[in-house]
Design an enzyme around this catalytic site. Structure first.
Site, short mmCIF file in Angstrom:
data_model
loop_
_atom_site.label_atom_id
_atom_site.label_comp_id
_atom_site.label_asym_id
_atom_site.label_seq_id
_atom_site.Cartn_x
_atom_site.Cartn_y
_atom_site.Cartn_z
CD GLN A 8 -2.82 0.55 -7.66
OE1 GLN A 8 -2.71 0.56 -6.44
NE2 GLN A 8 -3.87 1.08 -8.28
CE1 TYR A 15 -0.56 7.55 -2.27
CE2 TYR A 15 -2.02 6.46 -3.83
CZ TYR A 15 -1.64 6.71 -2.52
OH TYR A 15 -2.31 6.14 -1.48
#
Length: 261
Positions: free
Chosen positions: A101, A172
């Site tokens: 990720q 994010y």
């Protein structure tokens, strides 16, 4: 009804041995320089033997200056390649694909870790008590950040990972570009929904331009959740295993400017 033990063939040609996935968790087991540690290797060695269909790592940062929390692994180049290879090595014989990720925290970067003012699509602080007002990224900085995602993916492939997941949730940077509340730009990177999603699509396209082709059908797709494509890092011959790129988003992340870090 499909059994959870049934293999799943992805469009890129990669086969998951079953339908059970260990999703991304932020382990915070990296060094202060962003390298994986032996503790992280041991953790993933255990997961490699867990019988999963897919394991996704947690929250690998693309920029050492902007980290979400202490202990994040950071992959900007090949300086930690040996430890990254050890991290991935436990999955070679397990039959379980391991995806990395990849993430940039944007305005949710921890200033005590990076000691740098956070950056974001716009100078809009997160709606939390300790948030620092970020600096708006310039066009050139946005393009440089996109290339950082691609560089991280290329190193991941070189190290032996089977794919990457672009973190597009939890407030994010990708989420910040998607949301009209945190992205108040009026240029090519903000405004209507098409321009707000441009950053995510350009990240996926840049990754595909740096990693090995998975299959002809995969390389022709432009959907952010499709499989990966393109050329490997110089230090590695092309993998015979299909490679995968995906983007993790949620309906909430597209609308809300903040979420948990």
């Amino acid at each position: 009804m499909t059994d959870l033990g049934t293999p799943l063939d992805l469009p890129c040609g990669q086969r998951l041995p079953n339908r059970l996935m260990k999703s991304a968790l932020s382990e915070a087991l990296g060094t202060s320089a962003g390298a994986p540690t032996r503790r992280l290797e041991r953790l993933y060695d255990a997961w490699a033997g867990g019988g999963w269909g897919l394991v996704v790592t947690g929250n690998v940062m693309v920029d050492l200056r902007h980290r979400g929390e202490p202990g994040n692994v950071v992959v900007e180049d090949e300086r930690h390649l040996d430890s990254l290879r050890r991290w991935a090595a436990g999955f070679r014989a397990s039959g379980t694909p391991l995806w990395m990720q990849v993430n940039h925290p944007g305005r949710q970067a921890n200033v005590l870790v990076g000691r740098t003012r956070p950056v974001a699509p716009s100078a809009v602080a997160a709606d939390v008590a300790v948030a620092t007002r970020p600096r708006a990224l310039t066009d050139a900085e946005i393009r440089e950040t996109i290339e950082r995602y691609a560089a991280t993916a290329a190193v991941a492939e070189t190290a032996g990972f089977d794919g990457v997941q672009v973190h597009g949730a939890h407030g994010y940077l990708v989420t910040q570009f998607l949301s009209p509340r945190s992205n108040q730009r009026t240029d090519a990177w903000g405004g209507d929904a098409e321009r707000r999603r441009r950053f995510l699509l350009e990240v996926v396209r840049a990754i595909r331009a740096r990693v090995s082709p998975a299959s002809p059908s995969a390389s022709s797709s432009t959907r952010p959740t499709s499989s990966a494509a393109a050329s490997p890092s110089r230090s590695r011959a092309r993998s015979s295993r299909p490679w995968r790129t995906s983007a993790s988003t949620s309906s909430r992340s597209r609308a809300a400017p903040t979420s948990r870090p």
